[in-house]
Design a protein around this motif. Structure first.
Motif, mmCIF file in Angstrom:
data_model
loop_
_atom_site.group_PDB
_atom_site.id
_atom_site.type_symbol
_atom_site.label_atom_id
_atom_site.label_comp_id
_atom_site.label_asym_id
_atom_site.label_seq_id
_atom_site.Cartn_x
_atom_site.Cartn_y
_atom_site.Cartn_z
ATOM 1 N N ARG A 28 47.483 -29.389 -30.152
ATOM 2 C CA ARG A 28 48.901 -29.053 -30.029
ATOM 3 C C ARG A 28 49.069 -28.230 -28.762
ATOM 4 O O ARG A 28 48.221 -27.413 -28.425
ATOM 5 C CB ARG A 28 49.387 -28.227 -31.229
ATOM 6 C CG ARG A 28 49.421 -28.982 -32.528
ATOM 7 C CD ARG A 28 50.024 -28.189 -33.689
ATOM 8 N NE ARG A 28 49.449 -26.863 -33.853
ATOM 9 C CZ ARG A 28 50.100 -25.706 -33.682
ATOM 10 N NH1 ARG A 28 51.371 -25.683 -33.321
ATOM 11 N NH2 ARG A 28 49.490 -24.558 -33.865
ATOM 12 N N ALA A 29 50.185 -28.448 -28.068
ATOM 13 C CA ALA A 29 50.484 -27.691 -26.853
ATOM 14 C C ALA A 29 51.966 -27.335 -26.845
ATOM 15 O O ALA A 29 52.755 -27.912 -27.607
ATOM 16 C CB ALA A 29 50.132 -28.500 -25.606
ATOM 17 N N GLU A 30 52.315 -26.388 -25.982
ATOM 18 C CA GLU A 30 53.726 -26.007 -25.858
ATOM 19 C C GLU A 30 54.082 -25.783 -24.400
ATOM 20 O O GLU A 30 53.214 -25.577 -23.544
ATOM 21 C CB GLU A 30 54.052 -24.752 -26.669
ATOM 22 C CG GLU A 30 53.528 -23.468 -26.093
ATOM 23 C CD GLU A 30 53.886 -22.227 -26.920
ATOM 24 O OE1 GLU A 30 54.690 -22.303 -27.869
ATOM 25 O OE2 GLU A 30 53.328 -21.167 -26.599
ATOM 26 N N ALA A 31 55.377 -25.834 -24.144
ATOM 27 C CA ALA A 31 55.966 -25.497 -22.851
ATOM 28 C C ALA A 31 57.366 -24.977 -23.132
ATOM 29 O O ALA A 31 57.934 -25.230 -24.200
ATOM 30 C CB ALA A 31 56.019 -26.712 -21.931
ATOM 31 N N PHE A 32 57.914 -24.244 -22.190
ATOM 32 C CA PHE A 32 59.270 -23.702 -22.310
ATOM 33 C C PHE A 32 60.076 -24.091 -21.081
ATOM 34 O O PHE A 32 59.521 -24.195 -19.979
ATOM 35 C CB PHE A 32 59.238 -22.169 -22.394
ATOM 36 C CG PHE A 32 58.537 -21.648 -23.615
ATOM 37 C CD1 PHE A 32 59.241 -21.387 -24.779
ATOM 38 C CD2 PHE A 32 57.173 -21.420 -23.599
ATOM 39 C CE1 PHE A 32 58.600 -20.907 -25.902
ATOM 40 C CE2 PHE A 32 56.518 -20.950 -24.726
ATOM 41 C CZ PHE A 32 57.231 -20.687 -25.881
ATOM 42 N N ILE A 33 61.365 -24.288 -21.270
ATOM 43 C CA ILE A 33 62.266 -24.465 -20.140
ATOM 44 C C ILE A 33 63.474 -23.564 -20.355
ATOM 45 O O ILE A 33 64.156 -23.655 -21.373
ATOM 46 C CB ILE A 33 62.656 -25.944 -19.903
ATOM 47 C CG1 ILE A 33 63.560 -26.067 -18.666
ATOM 48 C CG2 ILE A 33 63.258 -26.576 -21.135
ATOM 49 C CD1 ILE A 33 63.701 -27.478 -18.125
ATOM 50 N N GLU A 34 63.659 -22.653 -19.413
ATOM 51 C CA GLU A 34 64.781 -21.707 -19.450
ATOM 52 C C GLU A 34 65.921 -22.247 -18.611
ATOM 53 O O GLU A 34 65.693 -22.887 -17.583
ATOM 54 C CB GLU A 34 64.339 -20.357 -18.894
ATOM 55 C CG GLU A 34 63.219 -19.711 -19.675
ATOM 56 C CD GLU A 34 62.658 -18.505 -18.956
ATOM 57 O OE1 GLU A 34 63.453 -17.676 -18.472
ATOM 58 O OE2 GLU A 34 61.416 -18.412 -18.868
ATOM 59 N N MET A 35 67.142 -21.956 -19.044
ATOM 60 C CA MET A 35 68.325 -22.470 -18.354
ATOM 61 C C MET A 35 69.509 -21.553 -18.610
ATOM 62 O O MET A 35 69.403 -20.607 -19.392
ATOM 63 C CB MET A 35 68.623 -23.884 -18.855
ATOM 64 C CG MET A 35 68.867 -23.950 -20.352
ATOM 65 S SD MET A 35 68.738 -25.615 -21.050
ATOM 66 C CE MET A 35 67.024 -25.994 -20.820
ATOM 67 N N THR A 36 70.624 -21.866 -17.983
ATOM 68 C CA THR A 36 71.823 -21.066 -18.213
ATOM 69 C C THR A 36 72.354 -21.353 -19.621
ATOM 70 O O THR A 36 72.117 -22.435 -20.178
ATOM 71 C CB THR A 36 72.928 -21.398 -17.196
ATOM 72 O OG1 THR A 36 73.351 -22.751 -17.408
ATOM 73 C CG2 THR A 36 72.456 -21.191 -15.762
ATOM 74 N N PRO A 37 73.084 -20.395 -20.190
ATOM 75 C CA PRO A 37 73.691 -20.645 -21.503
ATOM 76 C C PRO A 37 74.596 -21.881 -21.502
ATOM 77 O O PRO A 37 74.641 -22.622 -22.478
ATOM 78 C CB PRO A 37 74.488 -19.369 -21.771
ATOM 79 C CG PRO A 37 73.819 -18.318 -20.960
ATOM 80 C CD PRO A 37 73.310 -19.021 -19.725
ATOM 81 N N LYS A 38 75.290 -22.115 -20.394
ATOM 82 C CA LYS A 38 76.183 -23.273 -20.286
ATOM 83 C C LYS A 38 75.389 -24.579 -20.394
ATOM 84 O O LYS A 38 75.797 -25.509 -21.103
ATOM 85 C CB LYS A 38 76.932 -23.216 -18.952
ATOM 86 C CG LYS A 38 77.835 -24.391 -18.693
ATOM 87 C CD LYS A 38 78.476 -24.290 -17.322
ATOM 88 C CE LYS A 38 79.227 -25.567 -16.994
ATOM 89 N NZ LYS A 38 79.703 -25.608 -15.627
ATOM 90 N N THR A 39 74.266 -24.655 -19.712
ATOM 91 C CA THR A 39 73.433 -25.860 -19.765
ATOM 92 C C THR A 39 72.881 -26.071 -21.163
ATOM 93 O O THR A 39 72.913 -27.184 -21.700
ATOM 94 C CB THR A 39 72.281 -25.765 -18.748
ATOM 95 O OG1 THR A 39 72.821 -25.539 -17.453
ATOM 96 C CG2 THR A 39 71.444 -27.031 -18.732
ATOM 97 N N LEU A 40 72.382 -24.999 -21.763
ATOM 98 C CA LEU A 40 71.830 -25.089 -23.114
ATOM 99 C C LEU A 40 72.907 -25.557 -24.102
ATOM 100 O O LEU A 40 72.657 -26.430 -24.941
ATOM 101 C CB LEU A 40 71.244 -23.746 -23.546
ATOM 102 C CG LEU A 40 70.500 -23.733 -24.874
ATOM 103 C CD1 LEU A 40 69.322 -24.698 -24.870
ATOM 104 C CD2 LEU A 40 70.012 -22.318 -25.176
ATOM 105 N N ASP A 41 74.103 -25.010 -23.976
ATOM 106 C CA ASP A 41 75.210 -25.388 -24.852
ATOM 107 C C ASP A 41 75.562 -26.867 -24.691
ATOM 108 O O ASP A 41 75.816 -27.570 -25.671
ATOM 109 C CB ASP A 41 76.423 -24.499 -24.558
ATOM 110 C CG ASP A 41 77.530 -24.677 -25.584
ATOM 111 O OD1 ASP A 41 77.244 -24.533 -26.792
ATOM 112 O OD2 ASP A 41 78.670 -24.965 -25.171
ATOM 113 N N MET A 42 75.549 -27.348 -23.453
ATOM 114 C CA MET A 42 75.840 -28.744 -23.179
ATOM 115 C C MET A 42 74.812 -29.652 -23.863
ATOM 116 O O MET A 42 75.162 -30.666 -24.462
ATOM 117 C CB MET A 42 75.838 -28.986 -21.672
ATOM 118 C CG MET A 42 76.143 -30.405 -21.268
ATOM 119 S SD MET A 42 76.052 -30.632 -19.481
ATOM 120 C CE MET A 42 74.323 -30.279 -19.198
#
Length: 161
Positions: A28-42
């Motif tokens: 099992r592996a993981e990764a994260f992607i951070e973004m603006t709240p607007k992008t996440l909401d979209m």
């Protein structure tokens, strides 16, 4: 301990696994992607003009796991029996956590396939959303767990953080 992909002359070398025992192997592996709240909401609302961002990234991650030996020079081609890519929205941190799972019965591990699946899923999310958020950050790519083979069972600490 020495590097397994370097021979006695210091040259790159594909490891011979022909004498290894076939065992059930899981990673099992993981990764994260951070973004603006607007992008996440979209993404959450499904308002992206390119369609279902999660479905596309999931398929990309699965396809990438199956192509790992084509991307990483010394990896063995593997007959994967299972590849799973899941997403966890972490709205309080404006990010998405990606977790992959790869399984097979074989003579070598599937850590690289799991890492490739998580990485390419993150890259696909980036690609699909870059028009609205060029400052996204991909981070934290790592193996969470590995089972099978002579090195035994490995579990990373602080999972999902």
């Amino acid at each position: 301990m020495s590097f397994t992909h370097i021979n006695q002359n210091g040259e790159a070398n594909m490891v011979d696994v022909s004498e290894k025992t076939v065992t059930a192997r899981i990673a099992r592996a993981e990764a994260f992607i951070e973004m603006t709240p607007k992008t996440l909401d979209m993404i959450i609302k499904g308002d992206h003009h390119k369609g279902d961002v999660f479905a596309t990234a999931r398929i990309a991650g699965i396809q990438a796991a199956k192509q790992t030996s084509q991307l990483i020079p010394l990896c063995h081609p593997l007959m994967l029996s299972k590849v799973k890519v899941e997403f966890e929205v972490q709205a309080d941190q404006n990010r998405i956590r990606i977790e992959s799972l790869c399984k097979l019965a074989g003579q070598t591990g599937v850590e690289m396939e799991a890492l490739t699946a998580a990485s390419v899923a993150a890259l696909t999310l980036f690609d699909m959303c870059k028009a609205v958020d060029k400052a996204m950050v991909i981070s934290g790519v790592r193996v969470l767990e590995k089972q099978g083979g002579k090195s035994g069972h490995f579990v990373a600490s602080n999972q999902g953080e």
